[in-house]
Write an enzyme that holds these catalytic residues in place. Structure first.
Site, PDB file in Angstrom:
ATOM      1  NE  ARG A 135      48.675   1.383 -38.749  1.00  0.00           N
ATOM      2  CZ  ARG A 135      49.697   1.158 -37.938  1.00  0.00           C
ATOM      3  NH1 ARG A 135      50.277   2.150 -37.326  1.00  0.00           N
ATOM      4  NH2 ARG A 135      50.139  -0.074 -37.734  1.00  0.00           N
ATOM      5  CD  GLU A 181      58.295   5.631 -35.691  1.00  0.00           C
ATOM      6  OE1 GLU A 181      57.997   4.610 -35.053  1.00  0.00           O
ATOM      7  OE2 GLU A 181      57.495   6.231 -36.428  1.00  0.00           O
ATOM      8  CD  GLU A 238      55.467   3.879 -32.180  1.00  0.00           C
ATOM      9  OE1 GLU A 238      54.825   4.516 -33.060  1.00  0.00           O
ATOM     10  OE2 GLU A 238      55.285   2.687 -31.952  1.00  0.00           O
ATOM     11  CD  GLU A 269      56.907   7.114 -40.014  1.00  0.00           C
ATOM     12  OE1 GLU A 269      56.111   7.412 -40.922  1.00  0.00           O
ATOM     13  OE2 GLU A 269      56.652   6.247 -39.161  1.00  0.00           O
ATOM     14  CD  GLU A 290      56.057   9.636 -37.108  1.00  0.00           C
ATOM     15  OE1 GLU A 290      55.460   8.569 -37.290  1.00  0.00           O
ATOM     16  OE2 GLU A 290      55.570  10.747 -37.414  1.00  0.00           O
ATOM     17  CG  HIS A 332      51.975   7.294 -33.088  1.00  0.00           C
ATOM     18  ND1 HIS A 332      52.283   6.544 -34.200  1.00  0.00           N
ATOM     19  CD2 HIS A 332      51.326   8.395 -33.536  1.00  0.00           C
ATOM     20  CE1 HIS A 332      51.822   7.156 -35.278  1.00  0.00           C
ATOM     21  NE2 HIS A 332      51.251   8.289 -34.901  1.00  0.00           N
ATOM     22  CG  ASP A 337      70.447  34.134 -13.355  1.00  0.00           C
ATOM     23  OD1 ASP A 337      69.340  34.114 -12.780  1.00  0.00           O
ATOM     24  OD2 ASP A 337      70.819  35.062 -14.104  1.00  0.00           O
ATOM     25  NE  ARG A 394      47.500   6.348 -34.983  1.00  0.00           N
ATOM     26  CZ  ARG A 394      48.574   5.794 -35.554  1.00  0.00           C
ATOM     27  NH1 ARG A 394      49.280   4.883 -34.889  1.00  0.00           N
ATOM     28  NH2 ARG A 394      48.949   6.146 -36.765  1.00  0.00           N
ATOM     29  CD  GLU A 449      49.825   3.674 -31.615  1.00  0.00           C
ATOM     30  OE1 GLU A 449      50.672   4.187 -32.353  1.00  0.00           O
ATOM     31  OE2 GLU A 449      49.107   2.719 -31.971  1.00  0.00           O
TER      32      GLU A 449
END
Length: 475
Positions: free
Chosen positions: A344, A225, A135, A217, A137, A274, A56, A365, A363
């Site tokens: 970062r 992580e 990645e 972390e 967390e 990330h 369903d 972030r 990457e």
């Protein structure tokens, strides 16, 4: 020589050889959670992989109306794994959702969207594989309570690691609790969760998921992580859902609770996801070159597309109201839509861990682990391809520490949307790039926006917040 067995036949052989009793079918709802149902093993035959199983669809979030509820799931034999969290011997398979009358893939099935994204990539001739390495967390809590009633609302989370518990009588309190913003990387006994994370890694590897590392972390209160090895888009999406399932259930065996909420604790770091991305063709990486941070021209244009479309991308990569409590300055959250090889606090980063061209990647972030990976990864790839096709310049890198820069230096650097409302509005205004190759459809995008407004944004706006009582009750 004997005939090579198909994946379907191998599943049936495995079931017989290992005395499996049940088959559990897992599939993705629209917002991004696994659903499932289970059948006795005698219900699975070779024809099941073509005929599927009915269910369903009107009860699944964001899907069919009650008057058109019948749907099919068809299991993917290549996704079979032994589900050790079910007591009776059971194998699980991830399924695709189909229309029962036509057997066509359901347009709102997130896994279908990821499959169309991979097919579109190949059709462009630009690349044949898009690799994704998330990645994710998460927090590991010992106690979780929450409620929302017409006359009351509260939440309470707790962890033996929480710095707020240094004065609690724990009979005895041993005092090893990570300081706020200093949970990266203390050794045990301050890191009290190392053995549990190792157990999670063991369970992940048992089902064939390759793990690169696990660690504590930054935040106090059990933030952790575990890093997955990169994989092609569809496989990376499948594995991220398997990852979340296995991590949650491993924690539960130890009477602990895992959450992927981006910001469950006030004034400490939130949980991000990330996402590392690269394009390959015929076994060769396409992002390595002689440009900034060793990127190729293609890599820079891909990043240009990500940055250009980031406000609308965040409707998929950061899809909850809680997501935007993480995306604020001061907590390592990337709120500036810029790129850097080492900064970062920029939205895009080019990691420099290795000089190997195969390791060259971008990457992003901003995302967090509440994202539906099939939708988020597909949207990210389409944004990057739009950057390549239209030669979108990402601009100059931002290598300074953003949090030390003067306001006038930052005034021309765009920021991430401040709320889910703003991200959804950006998606409404900017989604042509998502329609390429019919990967996303207008119906999918409109349904996503409507669902988020009706089920999350509007109810949140109507709910008095506990902190409002602290601010306003005595006025």
């Amino acid at each position: 020589m004997g005939k090579t067995k198909s994946s379907k036949e191998k599943v049936l052989d495995f079931i017989k050889k290992n005395k499996i009793l049940f088959v559990d079918f897992k599939f993705m709802d629209f917002p991004g959670q696994w659903q499932h149902f289970t059948v006795p093993v005698n219900q699975l035959t070779l024809s099941s992989f073509g005929e599927g199983f009915g269910f369903d669809g009107s009860s699944i979030r964001g899907w069919k109306a009650i008057n058109e509820s019948d749907m099919l799931i068809i299991p993917d034999p290549d996704t079979m794994f032994v589900d050790s969290f079910i007591e009776a011997p059971t194998v699980s398979m991830i399924c695709d959702v189909h229309e029962p009358a036509t057997k066509e893939r359901y347009s709102r099935c997130p896994r279908n969207i990821a499959q169309k994204a991979e097919a579109y990539l190949k059709s462009t001739g630009i690349a044949d594989t898009a690799y994704f390495g998330p990645e994710a967390e998460f927090f590991i809590f010992d106690d979780v309570r929450f409620d929302s009633q017409p006359n009351a609302s509260f939440y309470f989370v707790d962890s033996v690691e929480g710095r707020w518990n240094t004065g609690r009588d724990e009979g005895p309190n041993l005092g090893y609790k990570p300081r706020y913003k200093e949970g990266y990387f203390p050794v045990p006994p301050t890191d009290s969760l190392n053995d549990l994370r190792n157990e999670m890694v063991i369970n992940l590897m048992k089902v064939g998921i390759e793990i690169e590392a696990q660690h504590h972390e930054v935040a106090s209160g059990g933030q952790s992580e575990i890093d997955l090895k990169y994989a092609p888009l569809l496989k990376a999406s499948d594995e991220l859902l398997m990852f979340k399932y296995i991590v949650k259930n491993t924690a539960r065996l130890y009477d602990k609770s895992v959450t992927y909420m981006p910001k469950p604790i006030q004034s400490d770091n939130g949980s991000g996801m990330h996402v590392h991305m690269s394009l390959w063709k015929k076994g060769k990486p396409l992002f390595a070159g002689n440009g900034y941070a060793g990127l190729s021209e293609m890599g820079l244009y891909f990043m240009g597309g990500i940055l250009k479309h980031a406000p609308s991308l965040l409707a998929f990569t950061n899809p909850t109201t809680n997501s935007y409590k993480r995306l604020v300055p001061g907590f390592e959250a990337p709120v500036k839509l810029a790129y850097s090889q080492s900064n970062r606090s920029a939205a895009c980063r080019i990691p420099l861990y290795s000089a190997n061209p195969k390791a060259k990647r971008i990457e992003f972030r901003c995302p967090d682990p509440t994202a539906n990976p099939y939708l988020a990864f597909s949207a990210l790839m389409l944004a990057g391809l739009d950057g390549i096709m239209n030669r979108i310049d990402p601009g100059e890198p931002l290598d300074k520490d953003i949090y030390d820069m003067e306001p006038e230096e930052l005034q021309n650097v765009p920021s991430t949307p401040a709320s889910l409302d703003a991200a959804l509005q950006a998606l409404a205004d900017d989604h042509e790039y998502l329609l390429k190759g019919d990967v996303f459809t207008e119906d999918v995008i409109n349904t996503w926006i409507k669902y988020k407004f009706e089920k999350e944004i509007q109810p949140m706006a109507l709910q008095p917040h506990p902190f409002e009582f602290a601010l306003y009750y005595d006025i």
